[in-house]
Design a protein around this motif. Structure first.
Motif, PDB file in Angstrom:
ATOM      1  N   ALA A   1       0.835  -1.203   0.000  1.00  0.00           N
ATOM      2  CA  ALA A   1       0.000   0.000   0.000  1.00  0.00           C
ATOM      3  C   ALA A   1       0.871   1.254   0.000  1.00  0.00           C
ATOM      4  N   VAL A   2       1.915   1.268   0.809  1.00  0.00           N
ATOM      5  CA  VAL A   2       2.821   2.422   0.863  1.00  0.00           C
ATOM      6  C   VAL A   2       3.521   2.603  -0.479  1.00  0.00           C
TER       7      VAL A   2
ATOM      8  N   MET B   1       2.421   1.671  -3.423  1.00  0.00           N
ATOM      9  CA  MET B   1       1.439   2.146  -4.388  1.00  0.00           C
ATOM     10  C   MET B   1       1.181   3.646  -4.206  1.00  0.00           C
ATOM     11  N   ILE B   2       1.072   4.096  -2.971  1.00  0.00           N
ATOM     12  CA  ILE B   2       0.867   5.519  -2.689  1.00  0.00           C
ATOM     13  C   ILE B   2       2.050   6.331  -3.220  1.00  0.00           C
ATOM     14  N   ALA B   3       3.259   5.875  -2.942  1.00  0.00           N
ATOM     15  CA  ALA B   3       4.456   6.593  -3.389  1.00  0.00           C
ATOM     16  C   ALA B   3       4.513   6.683  -4.913  1.00  0.00           C
TER      17      ALA B   3
ATOM     18  N   LEU C   1       1.932   6.413  -7.082  1.00  0.00           N
ATOM     19  CA  LEU C   1       0.834   7.240  -7.582  1.00  0.00           C
ATOM     20  C   LEU C   1       1.078   8.725  -7.335  1.00  0.00           C
ATOM     21  N   ALA C   2       1.738   9.057  -6.244  1.00  0.00           N
ATOM     22  CA  ALA C   2       2.006  10.459  -5.917  1.00  0.00           C
ATOM     23  C   ALA C   2       2.896  11.132  -6.958  1.00  0.00           C
TER      24      ALA C   2
ATOM     25  N   TYR D   1      -3.727  12.486  -7.135  1.00  0.00           N
ATOM     26  CA  TYR D   1      -4.849  12.494  -6.194  1.00  0.00           C
ATOM     27  C   TYR D   1      -5.363  11.088  -5.892  1.00  0.00           C
TER      28      TYR D   1
ATOM     29  N   ALA E   1      -3.639   8.738  -4.997  1.00  0.00           N
ATOM     30  CA  ALA E   1      -2.898   8.285  -3.817  1.00  0.00           C
ATOM     31  C   ALA E   1      -3.755   8.431  -2.558  1.00  0.00           C
ATOM     32  N   GLY E   2      -4.710   9.349  -2.565  1.00  0.00           N
ATOM     33  CA  GLY E   2      -5.619   9.526  -1.434  1.00  0.00           C
ATOM     34  C   GLY E   2      -6.676   8.442  -1.339  1.00  0.00           C
TER      35      GLY E   2
ATOM     36  N   VAL F   1      -5.989   5.094  -2.105  1.00  0.00           N
ATOM     37  CA  VAL F   1      -5.346   3.829  -1.720  1.00  0.00           C
ATOM     38  C   VAL F   1      -5.505   3.499  -0.235  1.00  0.00           C
ATOM     39  N   PRO F   2      -5.292   4.465   0.682  1.00  0.00           N
ATOM     40  CA  PRO F   2      -5.439   4.102   2.103  1.00  0.00           C
ATOM     41  C   PRO F   2      -6.860   3.687   2.474  1.00  0.00           C
TER      42      PRO F   2
END
Length: 114
Positions: free
Chosen positions: A13-14, A16-18, A20-21, A27, A29-30, A32-33
C-alpha cells in the motif's frame, strides 16, 4: 506467517501511494489508504471468532469511524494553505484523535459492553 502477510500488504500500500504520488493522477494516492485491507483482516478475525451480530456491530462502528477521518480531511483542506505541511498534518492528526475520542466516548455509552 499471518503477521508477515499483513506486513507485506502494508508495504504494498505504501509503495502504491508513493508511485501514484509521482503521476499526473497524484490524487488517486488519497484513495489507496481507503482500500479495506485492514478492515477485511479485522472483519475476518471478528467473524471467525465471534457471533455474526458482533461482526455486524464491528461494521457499524466502522461506518461511524469515517467521521474522525472526515475531521482529519476537513482539517487538511482548511489548513493546508495557511500553515506548513508539518503543522497542517499535526493539527489534522489532532482533529482525528479528538473526533476518535469523542466517537469512542459516545459509542461506549450508547453500546455498553455486555
Amino acid at each position: 506467517m499471518s503477521l508477515a502477510l499483513k506486513c507485506v500488504l502494508g508495504a504494498l500500500a505504501v509503495l502504491m501511494i508513493a508511485l501514484l504520488a509521482k503521476t499526473r493522477s497524484f490524487y488517486i494516492a488519497g484513495l489507496v489508504p481507503l482500500f479495506p485491507t485492514f478492515a477485511i483482516i479485522a472483519h475476518y478475525i471478528v467473524g471467525s471468532e465471534r457471533l455474526a451480530s458482533d461482526l455486524r456491530s464491528t461494521a457499524i462502528f466502522g461506518l461511524w469511524s469515517l467521521l474522525p477521518y472526515a475531521a482529519y480531511l476537513f482539517s487538511i483542506v482548511l489548513l493546508s494553505e495557511r500553515f506548513t505541511l508539518v503543522v497542517t498534518l499535526t493539527l489534522g492528526a489532532l482533529a482525528w484523535a479528538t473526533a476518535a475520542g469523542l466517537l469512542l466516548t459516545v459509542w461506549t455509552r450508547v453500546y455498553p459492553a455486555v
